[in-house]
Write a protein that holds these residues in place. Sequence first.
Motif, PDB file in Angstrom:
ATOM      1  N   TYR A 177      -6.312 -17.529 -38.813  1.00 51.42           N
ATOM      2  CA  TYR A 177      -5.307 -16.590 -39.385  1.00 51.42           C
ATOM      3  C   TYR A 177      -6.143 -15.426 -40.223  1.00 51.42           C
ATOM      4  O   TYR A 177      -5.690 -14.295 -40.173  1.00 51.42           O
ATOM      5  N   LEU A 178      -7.187 -15.700 -40.656  1.00 47.57           N
ATOM      6  CA  LEU A 178      -7.808 -14.528 -41.523  1.00 47.57           C
ATOM      7  C   LEU A 178      -9.037 -13.938 -40.713  1.00 47.57           C
ATOM      8  O   LEU A 178      -9.443 -12.600 -40.989  1.00 47.57           O
ATOM      9  N   GLU A 179     -10.022 -14.531 -39.878  1.00 47.47           N
ATOM     10  CA  GLU A 179     -10.993 -13.899 -39.122  1.00 47.47           C
ATOM     11  C   GLU A 179     -10.634 -13.446 -37.770  1.00 47.47           C
ATOM     12  O   GLU A 179     -11.133 -13.000 -36.978  1.00 47.47           O
ATOM     13  N   SER A 180      -9.330 -13.852 -37.250  1.00 43.12           N
ATOM     14  CA  SER A 180      -8.951 -13.422 -35.963  1.00 43.12           C
ATOM     15  C   SER A 180      -8.895 -12.209 -35.702  1.00 43.12           C
ATOM     16  O   SER A 180      -8.342 -11.492 -36.520  1.00 43.12           O
ATOM     17  N   ASP A 181      -9.325 -11.620 -34.470  1.00 44.95           N
ATOM     18  CA  ASP A 181      -9.058 -10.346 -34.206  1.00 44.95           C
ATOM     19  C   ASP A 181      -7.652  -9.853 -33.288  1.00 44.95           C
ATOM     20  O   ASP A 181      -7.489  -8.954 -33.117  1.00 44.95           O
ATOM     21  N   ASP A 182      -6.829 -11.024 -33.482  1.00 37.81           N
ATOM     22  CA  ASP A 182      -5.691 -10.863 -32.695  1.00 37.81           C
ATOM     23  C   ASP A 182      -4.747 -10.214 -33.610  1.00 37.81           C
ATOM     24  O   ASP A 182      -5.015  -9.753 -34.870  1.00 37.81           O
ATOM     25  N   VAL A 183      -3.637 -10.013 -33.358  1.00 33.39           N
ATOM     26  CA  VAL A 183      -2.431  -9.168 -34.234  1.00 33.39           C
ATOM     27  C   VAL A 183      -2.362  -9.966 -35.511  1.00 33.39           C
ATOM     28  O   VAL A 183      -2.113 -11.337 -35.555  1.00 33.39           O
ATOM     29  N   ALA A 184      -2.304  -9.504 -36.647  1.00 29.13           N
ATOM     30  CA  ALA A 184      -2.018 -10.021 -37.819  1.00 29.13           C
ATOM     31  C   ALA A 184      -0.763 -11.019 -37.814  1.00 29.13           C
ATOM     32  O   ALA A 184       0.283 -10.480 -37.249  1.00 29.13           O
ATOM     33  N   VAL A 185      -0.852 -11.991 -38.602  1.00 31.27           N
ATOM     34  CA  VAL A 185       0.226 -12.995 -38.469  1.00 31.27           C
ATOM     35  C   VAL A 185       0.805 -12.837 -40.053  1.00 31.27           C
ATOM     36  O   VAL A 185       0.000 -12.991 -40.958  1.00 31.27           O
ATOM     37  N   PRO A 186       2.110 -12.751 -40.155  1.00 28.25           N
ATOM     38  CA  PRO A 186       2.552 -12.615 -41.409  1.00 28.25           C
ATOM     39  C   PRO A 186       2.554 -13.874 -41.995  1.00 28.25           C
ATOM     40  O   PRO A 186       2.612 -14.939 -41.413  1.00 28.25           O
TER      41      PRO A 186
END
Length: 113
Positions: A24-33
Amino acid sequence: MWDGDRPFDNRAASSAYDEFYERYLESDDVAVPPAPRIVAYVEALVTRYPDDVDRSVVWASPPVIDEASGLIVHLLMSYSKAEEVSEYAAALSREHGLVCLERKVPAIRRPAR
């Protein structure tokens, strides 16, 4: 803090935290609310220790909600307030049904009684 099952021991807690942090915090994917429990927790936390974006003496990286994503929030506290704030944060996490891990140890954080 994260929203999930309480791990069996500190090693499992550290692994779970690392997995959530990476996802959730290091991922380069779209931000997750942030999940609803995480949002409610952060709102309660900053009610007592407000975000002071200009001159925060509590938070090393305000606003706190910016350190939340999905099922996790990573709290960055100033050294001078860490003991006081971390004790409250741990107690509050219990009230919100979250798991609290002290990263320096690493150990599941249980508030003092």
